[in-house]
Design an enzyme around this catalytic site. Structure first.
Site, PDB file in Angstrom:
ATOM      1  CB  CYS A  81      -0.917  -0.006   1.221  1.00 13.42           C
ATOM      2  SG  CYS A  81      -2.031   1.408   1.261  1.00 13.42           S
ATOM      3  CB  CYS A 125     -15.224  -7.461   6.743  1.00 14.90           C
ATOM      4  SG  CYS A 125     -14.484  -5.850   6.390  1.00 14.90           S
ATOM      5  CB  CYS A 156     -18.295  -5.528   5.676  1.00 13.45           C
ATOM      6  SG  CYS A 156     -17.377  -4.098   6.293  1.00 13.45           S
ATOM      7  CB  CYS A 216     -18.216  -0.485   9.278  1.00 18.78           C
ATOM      8  SG  CYS A 216     -17.063  -1.301  10.409  1.00 18.78           S
TER       9      CYS A 216
END
Ligand code: SAM
Ligand code: DTB
Ligand code: SF4
Length: 365
Positions: A81, A125, A156, A216
Protein backbone atom coordinates in the site's frame (compact mmCIF):
# COMPACT_ATOMS: atom_id res chain seq x y z
CA UNK A 1 -27.25 16.28 4.20
CA UNK A 2 -24.94 14.49 6.67
CA UNK A 3 -22.79 16.87 8.69
CA UNK A 4 -19.26 15.55 8.37
CA UNK A 5 -17.13 18.56 9.29
CA UNK A 6 -14.56 17.85 12.02
CA UNK A 7 -15.88 18.90 15.41
CA UNK A 8 -13.73 21.43 17.23
CA UNK A 9 -12.03 19.56 20.04
CA UNK A 10 -10.88 21.18 23.26
CA UNK A 11 -7.94 20.09 25.37
CA UNK A 12 -9.21 21.12 28.78
CA UNK A 13 -10.59 18.27 30.86
CA UNK A 14 -13.20 20.58 32.50
CA UNK A 15 -16.17 18.61 33.72
CA UNK A 16 -19.27 19.58 31.76
CA UNK A 17 -22.81 18.37 32.32
CA UNK A 18 -22.90 14.85 30.92
CA UNK A 19 -25.98 13.52 29.17
CA UNK A 20 -25.85 9.83 29.77
CA UNK A 21 -29.13 8.74 28.31
CA UNK A 22 -29.41 10.15 24.84
CA UNK A 23 -31.71 7.44 23.64
CA UNK A 24 -32.23 6.90 19.99
CA UNK A 25 -34.28 4.08 18.55
CA UNK A 26 -31.92 3.80 15.57
CA UNK A 27 -28.61 5.38 14.65
CA UNK A 28 -30.27 8.22 12.84
CA UNK A 29 -30.11 11.88 13.78
CA UNK A 30 -28.27 13.23 16.79
CA UNK A 31 -30.82 13.15 19.59
CA UNK A 32 -29.55 15.97 21.78
CA UNK A 33 -26.99 18.00 19.88
CA UNK A 34 -23.32 17.22 19.35
CA UNK A 35 -21.19 15.56 21.97
CA UNK A 36 -18.50 17.81 23.38
CA UNK A 37 -15.03 16.35 23.86
CA UNK A 38 -15.05 17.52 27.48
CA UNK A 39 -18.26 15.62 28.19
CA UNK A 40 -16.77 12.46 26.69
CA UNK A 41 -13.61 12.89 28.68
CA UNK A 42 -15.68 13.24 31.83
CA UNK A 43 -17.24 9.88 30.99
CA UNK A 44 -13.82 8.31 30.38
CA UNK A 45 -12.69 9.63 33.79
CA UNK A 46 -15.58 8.16 35.76
CA UNK A 47 -14.87 5.49 38.38
CA UNK A 48 -14.66 2.29 36.33
CA UNK A 49 -17.54 0.52 38.08
CA UNK A 50 -19.85 3.49 37.57
CA UNK A 51 -18.87 3.69 33.92
CA UNK A 52 -19.44 -0.05 33.37
CA UNK A 53 -22.81 0.11 35.12
CA UNK A 54 -23.85 3.07 33.00
CA UNK A 55 -22.68 1.47 29.75
CA UNK A 56 -24.37 -1.85 30.49
CA UNK A 57 -27.58 -0.03 31.42
CA UNK A 58 -27.57 1.81 28.07
CA UNK A 59 -26.68 -1.44 26.32
CA UNK A 60 -29.65 -3.30 27.76
CA UNK A 61 -32.00 -0.49 26.81
CA UNK A 62 -31.04 -0.91 23.17
CA UNK A 63 -29.85 -4.47 22.61
CA UNK A 64 -30.82 -7.94 23.75
CA UNK A 65 -28.48 -9.29 26.42
CA UNK A 66 -25.86 -11.72 25.29
CA UNK A 67 -26.08 -11.13 21.55
CA UNK A 68 -22.65 -11.00 19.92
CA UNK A 69 -22.22 -10.50 16.17
CA UNK A 70 -19.52 -12.60 14.50
CA UNK A 71 -17.77 -10.91 11.56
CA UNK A 72 -15.02 -12.65 9.60
CA UNK A 73 -12.25 -10.75 7.82
CA UNK A 74 -10.37 -11.65 4.69
CA UNK A 75 -7.52 -9.72 3.13
CA UNK A 76 -8.43 -9.99 -0.54
CA UNK A 77 -5.56 -7.75 -1.67
CA UNK A 78 -2.61 -7.80 0.65
CA UNK A 79 0.38 -5.46 1.06
CA UNK A 80 2.19 -2.93 -1.09
CA UNK A 81 0.00 0.00 0.00
CA UNK A 82 1.33 3.47 -0.91
CA UNK A 83 -0.04 5.08 2.29
CA UNK A 84 2.11 5.45 5.41
CA UNK A 85 -0.30 4.73 8.27
CA UNK A 86 2.11 4.28 11.17
CA UNK A 87 0.28 1.29 12.60
CA UNK A 88 -0.09 -0.73 9.42
CA UNK A 89 1.95 -3.78 8.41
CA UNK A 90 0.70 -3.46 4.81
CA UNK A 91 2.33 -0.14 3.96
CA UNK A 92 5.02 -0.47 1.28
CA UNK A 93 7.09 2.06 3.24
CA UNK A 94 7.72 -0.27 6.16
CA UNK A 95 9.76 -3.42 6.31
CA UNK A 96 7.30 -5.77 8.00
CA UNK A 97 7.77 -8.91 5.94
CA UNK A 98 4.31 -8.55 4.34
CA UNK A 99 4.61 -9.15 0.59
CA UNK A 100 2.44 -7.41 -1.99
CA UNK A 101 -0.08 -9.75 -3.58
CA UNK A 102 -2.67 -9.49 -6.33
CA UNK A 103 -6.42 -9.30 -5.76
CA UNK A 104 -7.80 -12.74 -4.95
CA UNK A 105 -10.13 -14.50 -7.37
CA UNK A 106 -13.81 -15.16 -6.90
CA UNK A 107 -13.47 -18.88 -6.21
CA UNK A 108 -10.94 -18.47 -3.42
CA UNK A 109 -12.95 -15.68 -1.80
CA UNK A 110 -16.21 -17.62 -2.07
CA UNK A 111 -14.61 -20.65 -0.43
CA UNK A 112 -13.35 -18.51 2.46
CA UNK A 113 -16.75 -16.89 2.87
CA UNK A 114 -18.50 -20.27 2.83
CA UNK A 115 -16.13 -21.54 5.54
CA UNK A 116 -16.79 -18.41 7.62
CA UNK A 117 -20.53 -18.95 7.27
CA UNK A 118 -20.22 -22.58 8.32
CA UNK A 119 -18.20 -21.50 11.36
CA UNK A 120 -21.07 -19.20 12.37
CA UNK A 121 -20.15 -15.78 10.98
CA UNK A 122 -22.96 -13.58 9.70
CA UNK A 123 -20.84 -10.82 8.20
CA UNK A 124 -17.89 -11.17 5.84
CA UNK A 125 -15.54 -8.24 5.47
CA UNK A 126 -13.09 -7.99 2.58
CA UNK A 127 -10.06 -5.76 3.06
CA UNK A 128 -7.76 -4.39 0.38
CA UNK A 129 -4.48 -2.56 0.91
CA UNK A 130 -5.32 0.24 -1.48
CA UNK A 131 -5.05 3.98 -0.99
CA UNK A 132 -8.03 4.39 -3.28
CA UNK A 133 -9.35 1.74 -5.69
CA UNK A 134 -9.40 2.35 -9.44
CA UNK A 135 -12.68 1.88 -11.28
CA UNK A 136 -11.48 -1.47 -12.63
CA UNK A 137 -10.80 -2.57 -9.01
CA UNK A 138 -14.38 -1.64 -8.15
CA UNK A 139 -15.59 -3.87 -11.01
CA UNK A 140 -13.63 -6.82 -9.66
CA UNK A 141 -14.74 -6.11 -6.09
CA UNK A 142 -18.35 -6.00 -7.29
CA UNK A 143 -18.01 -9.56 -8.50
CA UNK A 144 -16.60 -10.66 -5.12
CA UNK A 145 -19.35 -8.82 -3.24
CA UNK A 146 -22.04 -10.47 -5.38
CA UNK A 147 -20.58 -13.92 -4.72
CA UNK A 148 -20.41 -13.40 -0.94
CA UNK A 149 -23.89 -11.89 -0.84
CA UNK A 150 -25.12 -14.92 -2.76
CA UNK A 151 -24.12 -17.11 0.19
CA UNK A 152 -26.54 -15.19 2.42
CA UNK A 153 -23.85 -13.32 4.33
CA UNK A 154 -23.85 -9.62 5.10
CA UNK A 155 -21.14 -8.00 3.02
CA UNK A 156 -18.58 -5.47 4.17
CA UNK A 157 -15.54 -4.05 2.39
CA UNK A 158 -12.67 -1.78 3.32
CA UNK A 159 -10.85 -0.59 0.22
CA UNK A 160 -9.54 2.89 1.04
CA UNK A 161 -10.85 6.21 -0.22
CA UNK A 162 -13.90 6.11 -2.50
CA UNK A 163 -15.38 8.54 -4.96
CA UNK A 164 -19.16 8.95 -4.93
CA UNK A 165 -19.71 6.97 -8.16
CA UNK A 166 -17.60 4.10 -6.78
CA UNK A 167 -19.67 3.96 -3.61
CA UNK A 168 -22.82 3.79 -5.75
CA UNK A 169 -21.36 0.94 -7.79
CA UNK A 170 -20.54 -1.01 -4.62
CA UNK A 171 -24.07 -0.46 -3.33
CA UNK A 172 -25.45 -1.80 -6.60
CA UNK A 173 -23.22 -4.84 -6.29
CA UNK A 174 -24.87 -5.64 -2.95
CA UNK A 175 -22.50 -4.10 -0.41
CA UNK A 176 -24.14 -3.75 2.99
CA UNK A 177 -21.34 -2.05 5.00
CA UNK A 178 -18.22 -0.05 4.17
CA UNK A 179 -15.44 0.10 6.77
CA UNK A 180 -13.44 3.29 6.80
CA UNK A 181 -11.93 4.25 10.15
CA UNK A 182 -11.18 7.72 11.48
CA UNK A 183 -8.58 5.98 13.64
CA UNK A 184 -7.92 8.81 16.12
CA UNK A 185 -8.74 12.43 16.93
CA UNK A 186 -8.06 15.03 14.20
CA UNK A 187 -5.37 16.61 16.41
CA UNK A 188 -3.37 13.39 16.60
CA UNK A 189 -3.92 12.21 13.02
CA UNK A 190 -0.85 13.88 11.53
CA UNK A 191 1.32 12.02 14.08
CA UNK A 192 0.04 8.75 12.63
CA UNK A 193 -0.28 9.25 8.87
CA UNK A 194 0.91 11.98 6.52
CA UNK A 195 -0.15 10.69 3.10
CA UNK A 196 -3.77 11.78 3.53
CA UNK A 197 -5.87 14.21 5.55
CA UNK A 198 -8.61 13.62 8.10
CA UNK A 199 -11.01 15.41 5.76
CA UNK A 200 -10.30 12.74 3.08
CA UNK A 201 -11.69 10.12 5.47
CA UNK A 202 -14.77 12.24 6.20
CA UNK A 203 -15.36 12.76 2.48
CA UNK A 204 -15.33 9.02 1.81
CA UNK A 205 -17.70 8.44 4.73
CA UNK A 206 -20.07 11.01 3.22
CA UNK A 207 -19.96 9.22 -0.17
CA UNK A 208 -20.67 5.88 1.50
CA UNK A 209 -23.61 7.31 3.43
CA UNK A 210 -24.98 9.07 0.37
CA UNK A 211 -24.87 5.80 -1.59
CA UNK A 212 -27.06 4.13 1.04
CA UNK A 213 -24.37 1.81 2.36
CA UNK A 214 -24.23 1.34 6.14
CA UNK A 215 -21.19 2.90 7.73
CA UNK A 216 -18.61 0.92 9.73
CA UNK A 217 -16.23 3.42 11.27
CA UNK A 218 -14.06 3.32 14.36
CA UNK A 219 -10.49 3.72 15.45
CA UNK A 220 -7.39 2.45 17.18
CA UNK A 221 -6.22 3.04 20.72
CA UNK A 222 -2.76 2.38 22.09
CA UNK A 223 -0.92 4.45 19.47
CA UNK A 224 0.64 6.77 22.09
CA UNK A 225 -2.38 9.07 22.02
CA UNK A 226 -3.43 11.09 25.08
CA UNK A 227 -6.81 10.45 26.76
CA UNK A 228 -8.12 13.67 25.18
CA UNK A 229 -7.44 12.15 21.76
CA UNK A 230 -9.51 9.08 22.64
CA UNK A 231 -12.30 11.44 23.68
CA UNK A 232 -11.78 13.37 20.43
CA UNK A 233 -12.11 10.20 18.36
CA UNK A 234 -15.33 9.18 20.10
CA UNK A 235 -16.70 12.72 19.63
CA UNK A 236 -15.99 12.53 15.91
CA UNK A 237 -17.73 9.17 15.59
CA UNK A 238 -20.71 10.00 17.79
CA UNK A 239 -21.22 13.34 16.03
CA UNK A 240 -21.39 11.85 12.56
CA UNK A 241 -24.99 12.42 11.66
CA UNK A 242 -26.14 9.70 11.74
CA UNK A 243 -23.49 7.93 13.76
CA UNK A 244 -22.06 4.70 12.26
CA UNK A 245 -24.04 1.47 12.36
CA UNK A 246 -20.82 -0.38 13.29
CA UNK A 247 -18.00 0.99 15.42
CA UNK A 248 -14.84 -1.15 15.48
CA UNK A 249 -12.55 -0.31 18.41
CA UNK A 250 -9.07 -1.69 17.72
CA UNK A 251 -6.27 -2.04 20.22
CA UNK A 252 -3.04 -1.45 18.32
CA UNK A 253 -1.37 -4.66 17.15
CA UNK A 254 2.28 -3.63 17.45
CA UNK A 255 3.87 -5.04 14.32
CA UNK A 256 7.69 -4.99 14.14
CA UNK A 257 8.86 -2.71 11.35
CA UNK A 258 5.98 -0.23 11.70
CA UNK A 259 6.72 3.21 13.20
CA UNK A 260 4.33 2.50 16.07
CA UNK A 261 5.82 -0.90 16.93
CA UNK A 262 7.32 0.41 20.18
CA UNK A 263 4.24 2.25 21.44
CA UNK A 264 3.59 1.69 25.13
CA UNK A 265 0.73 -0.78 25.51
CA UNK A 266 -2.54 0.76 26.63
CA UNK A 267 -3.73 -0.06 30.14
CA UNK A 268 -6.43 -2.69 29.56
CA UNK A 269 -8.89 -0.82 31.78
CA UNK A 270 -8.45 2.27 29.62
CA UNK A 271 -9.33 0.15 26.59
CA UNK A 272 -12.48 -1.04 28.38
CA UNK A 273 -13.33 2.60 29.12
CA UNK A 274 -13.22 3.48 25.41
CA UNK A 275 -15.63 0.64 24.62
CA UNK A 276 -17.98 1.78 27.39
CA UNK A 277 -18.00 5.37 26.17
CA UNK A 278 -18.59 4.24 22.58
CA UNK A 279 -21.63 2.32 23.82
CA UNK A 280 -23.00 5.24 25.84
CA UNK A 281 -22.57 7.77 23.05
CA UNK A 282 -23.73 5.48 20.21
CA UNK A 283 -26.39 3.29 21.82
CA UNK A 284 -27.67 1.62 18.64
CA UNK A 285 -24.29 0.96 17.03
CA UNK A 286 -22.70 -2.47 16.88
CA UNK A 287 -19.59 -1.77 18.96
CA UNK A 288 -16.98 -4.23 17.76
CA UNK A 289 -14.16 -5.46 19.96
CA UNK A 290 -11.72 -5.58 17.07
CA UNK A 291 -7.96 -5.99 16.58
CA UNK A 292 -5.80 -6.74 19.60
CA UNK A 293 -7.97 -9.37 21.28
CA UNK A 294 -5.02 -11.78 21.48
CA UNK A 295 -3.30 -9.35 23.83
CA UNK A 296 -6.37 -8.71 25.98
CA UNK A 297 -7.04 -12.12 27.50
CA UNK A 298 -10.42 -13.57 28.45
CA UNK A 299 -11.07 -11.48 31.55
CA UNK A 300 -10.55 -8.13 29.84
CA UNK A 301 -12.64 -9.27 26.88
CA UNK A 302 -15.42 -10.14 29.34
CA UNK A 303 -15.20 -6.60 30.72
CA UNK A 304 -15.44 -5.27 27.16
CA UNK A 305 -18.68 -7.22 26.64
CA UNK A 306 -19.95 -5.85 29.96
CA UNK A 307 -19.02 -2.38 28.68
CA UNK A 308 -21.30 -2.92 25.68
CA UNK A 309 -19.20 -4.54 22.96
CA UNK A 310 -21.54 -6.73 20.92
CA UNK A 311 -19.46 -7.80 17.94
CA UNK A 312 -16.08 -9.43 17.36
CA UNK A 313 -13.84 -10.33 14.46
CA UNK A 314 -14.12 -14.08 14.29
CA UNK A 315 -11.57 -16.31 12.59
CA UNK A 316 -7.93 -17.17 13.09
CA UNK A 317 -6.64 -14.16 11.21
CA UNK A 318 -7.46 -10.46 11.00
CA UNK A 319 -5.96 -9.15 7.74
CA UNK A 320 -2.34 -10.18 8.09
CA UNK A 321 -1.97 -10.58 11.86
CA UNK A 322 -3.41 -13.18 14.22
CA UNK A 323 -6.72 -13.34 16.05
CA UNK A 324 -7.94 -15.82 18.69
CA UNK A 325 -8.84 -19.07 16.95
CA UNK A 326 -12.44 -20.07 16.44
CA UNK A 327 -12.33 -22.83 19.07
CA UNK A 328 -11.02 -20.40 21.69
CA UNK A 329 -13.75 -17.88 20.86
CA UNK A 330 -16.45 -20.54 21.00
CA UNK A 331 -15.20 -21.54 24.44
CA UNK A 332 -15.03 -17.96 25.64
CA UNK A 333 -18.53 -17.12 24.46
CA UNK A 334 -19.89 -20.31 26.01
CA UNK A 335 -18.12 -19.61 29.32
CA UNK A 336 -19.63 -16.14 29.41
CA UNK A 337 -23.10 -17.31 28.37
CA UNK A 338 -23.01 -15.16 25.26
CA UNK A 339 -24.81 -16.03 22.05
CA UNK A 340 -22.37 -15.74 19.20
CA UNK A 341 -23.89 -18.21 16.82
CA UNK A 342 -25.98 -17.43 13.84
CA UNK A 343 -27.44 -14.27 15.24
CA UNK A 344 -28.56 -11.94 12.52
CA UNK A 345 -29.77 -8.38 12.63
CA UNK A 346 -33.30 -7.45 11.74
CA UNK A 347 -34.47 -4.01 10.85
CA UNK A 348 -37.17 -4.20 13.49
CA UNK A 349 -35.16 -4.68 16.64
CA UNK A 350 -31.61 -5.33 15.66
CA UNK A 351 -31.63 -8.98 16.61
CA UNK A 352 -32.97 -12.16 15.12
CA UNK A 353 -31.84 -15.75 15.36
CA UNK A 354 -31.72 -18.75 13.15
CA UNK A 355 -30.47 -21.08 15.84
CA UNK A 356 -28.34 -21.12 18.93
CA UNK A 357 -27.86 -23.00 22.16
CA UNK A 358 -27.22 -22.11 25.75
CA UNK A 359 -27.76 -18.47 24.99
CA UNK A 360 -28.59 -16.02 27.73
CA UNK A 361 -30.03 -13.35 25.47
CA UNK A 362 -33.65 -12.41 25.99
CA UNK A 363 -34.80 -13.64 22.61
CA UNK A 364 -35.70 -17.23 21.81
CA UNK A 365 -32.36 -18.44 20.49
N1 SAM B 1 -6.66 0.43 3.16
C1 SAM B 1 -7.93 0.58 3.74
C2 SAM B 1 -8.00 1.67 4.75
O1 SAM B 1 -6.98 2.08 5.29
O2 SAM B 1 -9.12 2.13 5.04
C3 SAM B 1 -8.48 -0.70 4.34
C4 SAM B 1 -7.60 -1.62 5.16
S1 SAM B 1 -6.98 -0.96 6.69
C5 SAM B 1 -5.88 -2.25 7.16
C6 SAM B 1 -8.35 -1.07 7.81
C7 SAM B 1 -8.15 -0.60 9.23
O3 SAM B 1 -7.41 -1.55 9.96
C8 SAM B 1 -7.37 0.67 9.47
O4 SAM B 1 -8.13 1.81 9.24
C9 SAM B 1 -6.99 0.56 10.92
O5 SAM B 1 -7.99 1.14 11.74
C10 SAM B 1 -6.95 -0.96 11.14
N2 SAM B 1 -5.59 -1.42 11.42
C11 SAM B 1 -4.59 -1.54 10.53
N3 SAM B 1 -3.47 -1.98 11.12
C12 SAM B 1 -3.76 -2.12 12.44
C13 SAM B 1 -3.01 -2.53 13.58
N4 SAM B 1 -1.73 -2.85 13.48
N5 SAM B 1 -3.62 -2.58 14.76
C14 SAM B 1 -4.92 -2.24 14.87
N6 SAM B 1 -5.69 -1.85 13.84
C15 SAM B 1 -5.11 -1.78 12.63
C1 DTB C 1 -11.04 -2.66 11.59
O1 DTB C 1 -11.41 -1.66 12.25
N1 DTB C 1 -10.13 -3.53 12.02
C2 DTB C 1 -9.89 -4.54 11.01
C3 DTB C 1 -10.93 -4.20 9.92
N2 DTB C 1 -11.49 -2.98 10.39
C4 DTB C 1 -10.55 -4.16 8.51
C5 DTB C 1 -8.48 -4.62 10.56
C6 DTB C 1 -7.51 -4.89 11.70
C7 DTB C 1 -6.14 -5.05 11.12
C8 DTB C 1 -5.15 -5.50 12.15
C9 DTB C 1 -3.80 -5.68 11.57
C10 DTB C 1 -3.74 -6.60 10.39
O2 DTB C 1 -3.99 -7.81 10.54
O3 DTB C 1 -3.44 -6.11 9.29
FE1 SF4 D 1 -2.80 1.20 3.37
FE2 SF4 D 1 -5.04 0.93 4.78
FE3 SF4 D 1 -2.68 0.03 5.73
FE4 SF4 D 1 -3.10 2.64 5.59
S1 SF4 D 1 -4.25 1.18 6.85
S2 SF4 D 1 -1.24 1.56 4.93
S3 SF4 D 1 -4.35 2.78 3.75
S4 SF4 D 1 -3.78 -0.74 3.96
Amino acid sequence: MPSLAPVATGTTPDVQPVHLHRRASAPTALAAGPWQVEAIQALLDKPLMDLLFEAQTVHRQHWPAGDIELATLLSVKTGGCPENCGYCPQSAEFDTGVKAEKLMGVQEVTAAAQAAKEAGATRFCMGAAWRAPKDRDIEKMSELIGAVKGLGLQTCATLGMLQPHQALALKQAGLDYYNHNLDTAPEYYTDVVSTRQYQDRLDTLASVRAAGISVCCGGIVGMGEAPVHRAGLIAQLANLNPYPESVPINSLVRVPGTPLADSAPIDPFDFVRVIAVARITMPRARVRLSAGRQQLGDAVQALCFLAGANSIFYGDKLLVTGNPDVAADEQLLAKLGLCGHRTTETAAHGHGQEEGAGCSCNESC
